[in-house]
Enzyme design. Structure first.
Site, short mmCIF file in Angstrom:
data_model
loop_
_atom_site.label_atom_id
_atom_site.label_comp_id
_atom_site.label_asym_id
_atom_site.label_seq_id
_atom_site.Cartn_x
_atom_site.Cartn_y
_atom_site.Cartn_z
N GLY A 160 0.81 -1.22 0.00
CA GLY A 160 0.00 0.00 0.00
C GLY A 160 0.84 1.26 0.00
N LEU A 161 0.97 1.87 -1.16
CA LEU A 161 1.67 3.14 -1.26
C LEU A 161 0.74 4.23 -1.81
CD1 LEU A 161 4.37 4.74 -1.09
CD2 LEU A 161 4.83 4.02 -3.44
N GLU A 184 3.40 1.64 -11.00
CA GLU A 184 4.83 1.63 -10.64
C GLU A 184 5.60 2.70 -11.41
OE1 GLU A 184 6.58 -1.75 -9.44
OE2 GLU A 184 4.72 -2.82 -9.05
N GLY A 203 -11.15 -8.18 -37.13
CA GLY A 203 -12.27 -8.29 -36.20
C GLY A 203 -12.01 -9.33 -35.13
N GLU A 225 -2.29 6.61 -2.81
CA GLU A 225 -3.50 7.08 -2.11
C GLU A 225 -4.44 7.75 -3.10
OE1 GLU A 225 -2.25 9.49 1.20
OE2 GLU A 225 -1.35 7.74 2.20
C1 LIG Z 1 -4.48 -1.87 -11.88
C2 LIG Z 1 -3.60 -1.07 -10.99
C3 LIG Z 1 -2.91 -1.68 -9.94
C4 LIG Z 1 -2.12 -0.94 -9.06
N1 LIG Z 1 -1.50 -1.56 -8.00
C5 LIG Z 1 -0.89 -0.80 -7.04
C6 LIG Z 1 -0.38 -1.41 -5.85
O1 LIG Z 1 -0.41 -2.64 -5.68
N2 LIG Z 1 0.13 -0.61 -4.87
C7 LIG Z 1 0.19 0.74 -5.01
O2 LIG Z 1 0.65 1.41 -4.09
N3 LIG Z 1 -0.26 1.34 -6.15
C8 LIG Z 1 -0.80 0.60 -7.15
N4 LIG Z 1 -1.29 1.20 -8.30
C9 LIG Z 1 -1.24 2.66 -8.41
C10 LIG Z 1 -0.30 3.18 -9.47
O3 LIG Z 1 1.03 3.02 -9.07
C11 LIG Z 1 -0.69 4.64 -9.76
O4 LIG Z 1 -1.89 4.58 -10.51
C12 LIG Z 1 0.39 5.39 -10.52
O5 LIG Z 1 1.51 5.62 -9.71
C13 LIG Z 1 -0.10 6.74 -11.04
O6 LIG Z 1 -0.78 7.46 -10.05
P1 LIG Z 1 -2.22 8.08 -10.37
O7 LIG Z 1 -3.07 7.03 -10.97
O8 LIG Z 1 -2.69 8.74 -9.14
O9 LIG Z 1 -1.97 9.16 -11.52
P2 LIG Z 1 -1.48 10.66 -11.32
O10 LIG Z 1 -0.27 10.70 -10.44
O11 LIG Z 1 -2.65 11.50 -10.93
O12 LIG Z 1 -1.04 11.02 -12.79
C14 LIG Z 1 -1.98 11.37 -13.83
C15 LIG Z 1 -1.19 11.79 -15.06
O13 LIG Z 1 -0.40 12.95 -14.73
C16 LIG Z 1 0.95 12.70 -15.09
N5 LIG Z 1 1.86 13.41 -14.14
C17 LIG Z 1 1.85 13.33 -12.79
N6 LIG Z 1 2.83 14.10 -12.27
C18 LIG Z 1 3.48 14.65 -13.33
C19 LIG Z 1 4.60 15.53 -13.49
N7 LIG Z 1 5.31 15.96 -12.43
N8 LIG Z 1 4.97 15.88 -14.73
C20 LIG Z 1 4.31 15.43 -15.82
N9 LIG Z 1 3.25 14.62 -15.76
C21 LIG Z 1 2.85 14.23 -14.54
C22 LIG Z 1 1.13 11.21 -15.02
O14 LIG Z 1 2.20 10.77 -15.82
C23 LIG Z 1 -0.23 10.72 -15.54
O15 LIG Z 1 -0.21 10.71 -16.96
C24 LIG Z 1 -2.01 0.45 -9.25
C25 LIG Z 1 -2.67 1.07 -10.32
C26 LIG Z 1 -3.45 0.33 -11.19
C27 LIG Z 1 -4.14 1.01 -12.32
#
Ligand SMILES: Cc1cc2nc3c(=O)[nH]c(=O)nc-3n(C[C@H](O)[C@H](O)[C@H](O)COP(=O)(O)OP(=O)(O)OC[C@H]3O[C@@H](n4cnc5c(N)ncnc54)[C@H](O)[C@@H]3O)c2cc1C
Length: 394
Positions: free
Chosen positions: A139-140, A373, A350, A142
């Protein structure tokens, strides 16, 4: 053409096999055989039903896919990074969700306990996790802190021999089925610490995330902490700050770089076979230059990524790989694999959108893998900062 039979033949255009030892090949072939026998026949149905194949957890444990690089005395495989990479490649050839289950368990749950845990924590949790008796999650992320996890708000206060944890994590792979979670939270001075949280602790719940179009055979959920009282002995003593979660992600990103090439190899192999068998305008579609261009570019990108991954594994074995090199390999592999799967889907016409072939499932899965990640953009910024020395994150 029998669409359901697993006819996979692994592409190896630059004779990478010659770089592997007999042991590497044995390990790879054992996982490949397992995937053909146990994953391919059932995975499409689990994905269509958006159900997690929980029964595979013990199978993956028995096969040694959980914590392959962790020493054998803690139930790990004591293997090198090429072995780990090959395992992830073969699992993701089956499905990215299956590989995600193994990546999370090994790199994100077992690794931090192994690297930063007390002897008691190691001996209690690692054998249970290695065997698949227990499933773990990490869990990282949020709801309001994804790419910027250091701004997390999940936190704990201290009370005698306990801590009291409050907050929430989102998008957590394995969460709905996990018996244990490694959770990153801020201590009373605002420093990030790793905490081991067990299912059944009062105030801890793991609601499932529904309606995903991607990684449908992987269980995703939230972790909710409502005044959860946890013994202080559940804090990982060996690390504080963001180094903790980031070092775990480094291991998992390595596995992703190898893993997604498994999905790409499956799509290429499927598309090549289909193109040679499917006839239009009186010829196999493989005879048309436009389709050959797609196939030629696919095998070129697969080969380049395989070589990059192999070199990265060698550097990992020598403990010389930088986080930035891992980042580049993760970004490159996810990017080319996503494009390969999209092109393969087009070659299948298709039929490419149906569950008769694995291509669209892989393609949709990779939309998650290219995001989790560290997103595609975030990894580019990591490389950018490394080569220019300038931070473009803020
Ligand atoms: C199916 C699935 C499984 C997952 N499993 C885990 C898990 O087991 N544990 C866990 O902790 N997390 C997990 N995650 C979370 C995942 O790591 C995050 O979704 C990811 O880090 C991106 O965060 P966010 O979705 O909040 O997107 P955001 O951080 O909101 O980003 C949205 C967009 O903004 C862009 N962006 C953000 N900051 C910047 C910047 N400084 N400059 C330019 N562009 C930027 C990003 O590249 C992205 O395109 C999972 C996600 C999914 C979809």
């Amino acid at each position: 053409m029998s669409a359901k039979a697993d006819l996979f033949q692994s592409p190896d255009y630059f004779e990478l096999d010659a770089l592997f030892t007999d042991e590497h090949r044995l390990i790879r072939d054992a996982v490949r055989t397992y995937v053909k026998k146990e994953i391919t026949p059932v995975i499409e149905k689990y994905a269509q039903d958006a159900a997690f194949p929980e029964h595979i957890v013990k199978q993956l444990g028995a096969l040694g896919c959980f914590g392959p690089t962790i020493p054998a005395e803690y139930g790990g495989g004591g293997l090198d990074y090429i072995s780990y990479g090959l395992m992830m490649q073969e699992l993701e050839r089956g499905d990215s969700g299956v590989r995600s289950t193994a990546s999370v368990q090994g790199s994100l749950v077992m690794f931090p306990i192994f690297a930063y845990g007390s002897e008691d924590q190691k001996s209690k949790y690692l054998p249970l996790l290695a065997s698949g008796e227990w499933l773990g999650c990490f869990g990282l992320t949020e709801p309001d802190h994804g790419s910027d996890p250091s701004s997390m708000v999940t936190h704990f206060k201290e009370e005698a021999d306990h801590i009291v944890l409050n907050g929430a994590k989102m998008w957590i792979s394995n969460a709905p089925f996990a018996q244990v979670a490694v959770v990153w939270a801020k201590d009373p001075s605002g420093i990030v610490r790793g905490v081991i949280v067990e299912r059944g602790m009062e105030g801890f719940s793991t609601p499932a995330t529904h309606n995903k179009w991607s990684l449908r055979a992987s269980a995703t959920g939230e972790l909710v902490f409502d005044n959860v009282r946890i013994p202080k002995t559940n804090i990982l003593p060996g690390v504080s700050g963001m180094k903790g979660p980031l070092s775990c992600l480094n291991k998992a990103r390595f596995g992703i770089a190898w893993g997604v090439m498994g999905a790409a190899m499956d799509c290429y192999d499927t598309a090549l076979r289909y193109a040679k068998e499917r006839t239009q305008f009186g010829k196999p579609i493989a005879a048309f230059q436009l389709q050959q261009k797609k196939l030629a570019e696919m095998i070129t990108e697969i080969t380049k990524a395989q070589l990059l991954n192999w070199r990265l594994a060698v550097l990992m074995n020598e403990e010389k790989a930088s986080a930035q090199q891992v980042s580049m390999a993760k970004r490159n592999a996810c990017s080319v694999a996503t494009q390969i799967c999209r092109d393969a889907r087009q070659i299948l016409g298709g039929m490419g959108i149906t569950g008769e072939y694995p291509v669209m499932r892989h393609m949709m899965n990779l939309e998650s893998v290219i995001t989790y990640e560290g997103t595609h953009d975030i990894h580019l910024l990591i490389t950018g900062m490394d080569i220019t020395g300038i931070n473009a994150f803020k």
